[in-house]
Design a protein around this motif. Structure first.
Motif, PDB file in Angstrom:
ATOM      1  N   PRO A  23       0.840  -1.241   0.142  1.00 28.72           N
ATOM      2  CA  PRO A  23       0.166   0.045   0.052  1.00 28.72           C
ATOM      3  C   PRO A  23       0.763   1.168  -0.065  1.00 28.72           C
ATOM      4  O   PRO A  23       0.566   2.113  -0.646  1.00 28.72           O
ATOM      5  N   GLN A  24       1.938   1.350   0.729  1.00 23.40           N
ATOM      6  CA  GLN A  24       2.960   2.453   0.900  1.00 23.40           C
ATOM      7  C   GLN A  24       3.600   2.855  -0.407  1.00 23.40           C
ATOM      8  O   GLN A  24       3.489   3.795  -0.994  1.00 23.40           O
ATOM      9  N   ILE A  25       3.871   1.517  -1.141  1.00 24.76           N
ATOM     10  CA  ILE A  25       4.660   1.630  -2.622  1.00 24.76           C
ATOM     11  C   ILE A  25       3.434   2.151  -3.328  1.00 24.76           C
ATOM     12  O   ILE A  25       3.806   3.067  -4.173  1.00 24.76           O
ATOM     13  N   ALA A  26       2.558   1.604  -3.475  1.00 20.88           N
ATOM     14  CA  ALA A  26       1.255   2.017  -4.557  1.00 20.88           C
ATOM     15  C   ALA A  26       1.147   3.500  -4.137  1.00 20.88           C
ATOM     16  O   ALA A  26       0.691   4.333  -5.263  1.00 20.88           O
ATOM     17  N   SER A  46       1.722   6.265  -7.151  1.00 21.16           N
ATOM     18  CA  SER A  46       0.307   6.529  -7.878  1.00 21.16           C
ATOM     19  C   SER A  46       0.451   7.512  -8.788  1.00 21.16           C
ATOM     20  O   SER A  46      -0.164   7.768  -9.887  1.00 21.16           O
ATOM     21  N   PHE A  47       1.177   8.842  -8.419  1.00 22.86           N
ATOM     22  CA  PHE A  47       1.149   9.870  -9.010  1.00 22.86           C
ATOM     23  C   PHE A  47       2.078   9.752 -10.353  1.00 22.86           C
ATOM     24  O   PHE A  47       1.470   9.977 -11.395  1.00 22.86           O
ATOM     25  N   GLN A  48       3.009   9.097 -10.203  1.00 22.80           N
ATOM     26  CA  GLN A  48       3.922   8.763 -11.570  1.00 22.80           C
ATOM     27  C   GLN A  48       2.857   7.733 -12.455  1.00 22.80           C
ATOM     28  O   GLN A  48       3.026   7.869 -13.570  1.00 22.80           O
ATOM     29  N   VAL A  49       2.198   6.747 -11.937  1.00 18.80           N
ATOM     30  CA  VAL A  49       1.195   6.103 -12.662  1.00 18.80           C
ATOM     31  C   VAL A  49       0.415   6.679 -13.522  1.00 18.80           C
ATOM     32  O   VAL A  49      -0.002   6.875 -14.799  1.00 18.80           O
ATOM     33  N   GLN A 106       0.329  10.199 -14.008  1.00 16.99           N
ATOM     34  CA  GLN A 106       1.066  10.896 -14.987  1.00 16.99           C
ATOM     35  C   GLN A 106       1.308  10.180 -16.367  1.00 16.99           C
ATOM     36  O   GLN A 106       1.149  10.848 -17.480  1.00 16.99           O
ATOM     37  N   ALA A 107       1.659   8.965 -16.227  1.00 22.91           N
ATOM     38  CA  ALA A 107       2.151   7.989 -17.390  1.00 22.91           C
ATOM     39  C   ALA A 107       1.063   7.799 -18.196  1.00 22.91           C
ATOM     40  O   ALA A 107       0.692   7.707 -19.418  1.00 22.91           O
ATOM     41  N   VAL A 108      -0.155   7.593 -17.413  1.00 25.52           N
ATOM     42  CA  VAL A 108      -1.401   7.049 -18.243  1.00 25.52           C
ATOM     43  C   VAL A 108      -2.247   8.232 -18.839  1.00 25.52           C
ATOM     44  O   VAL A 108      -2.410   8.192 -19.909  1.00 25.52           O
ATOM     45  N   LYS A 109      -1.711   9.425 -18.038  1.00 26.91           N
ATOM     46  CA  LYS A 109      -2.479  10.676 -18.717  1.00 26.91           C
ATOM     47  C   LYS A 109      -1.604  11.253 -19.889  1.00 26.91           C
ATOM     48  O   LYS A 109      -2.400  11.658 -20.912  1.00 26.91           O
TER      49      LYS A 109
END
Length: 112
Positions: A19-22, A26-29, A31-34
């Motif tokens: 959960p901590q890693i996620a 999460s912001f980087q993921v 940004q990548a998806v965006k």
């Protein structure tokens, strides 16, 4: 047995840390998806604009052809009306000439 204990310990640690890693990633993921969707959106908009321009050019060409046809049709109508009037005038001239011939006494041609 020792290997199983290590794997279970790693699994438990991963469950605690995941959960901590996620949350950290999460912001980087996001940004990548965006970025992927932004690129996709730009490509779709570009293609749609190209299609719209193509269709507009086709419609403009069809409209131009229609206007040319209408202009030609009007010119042809005028030409045919003038021709009709000219034929009618010539018909009256021929009828007048025929009436004059019928009204005159017959001319006898003699051989000399």
């Amino acid at each position: 047995m020792a290997r199983r204990k290590v794997v279970l310990a790693m699994k438990e640690e991963l469950i605690k840390l995941l959960p901590q890693i996620a949350q950290e990633q999460s912001f980087q993921v996001y940004q990548a998806v965006k970025e992927c969707f932004d690129t996709y959106q730009q490509e779709v908009v570009k293609r749609m604009n190209h299609d719209i321009q193509s269709r507009k050019a086709e419609l403009d060409e069809l409209l131009r052809q229609k206007e040319d046809y209408e202009i030609n049709q009007q010119a042809e109508e005028r030409r045919l009306n003038l021709l009709d009037n000219e034929v009618l005038t010539q018909l009256h001239d021929v009828e007048d000439a025929y009436d004059q011939l019928i009204g005159q006494p017959a001319i006898v041609l003699t051989a000399a």
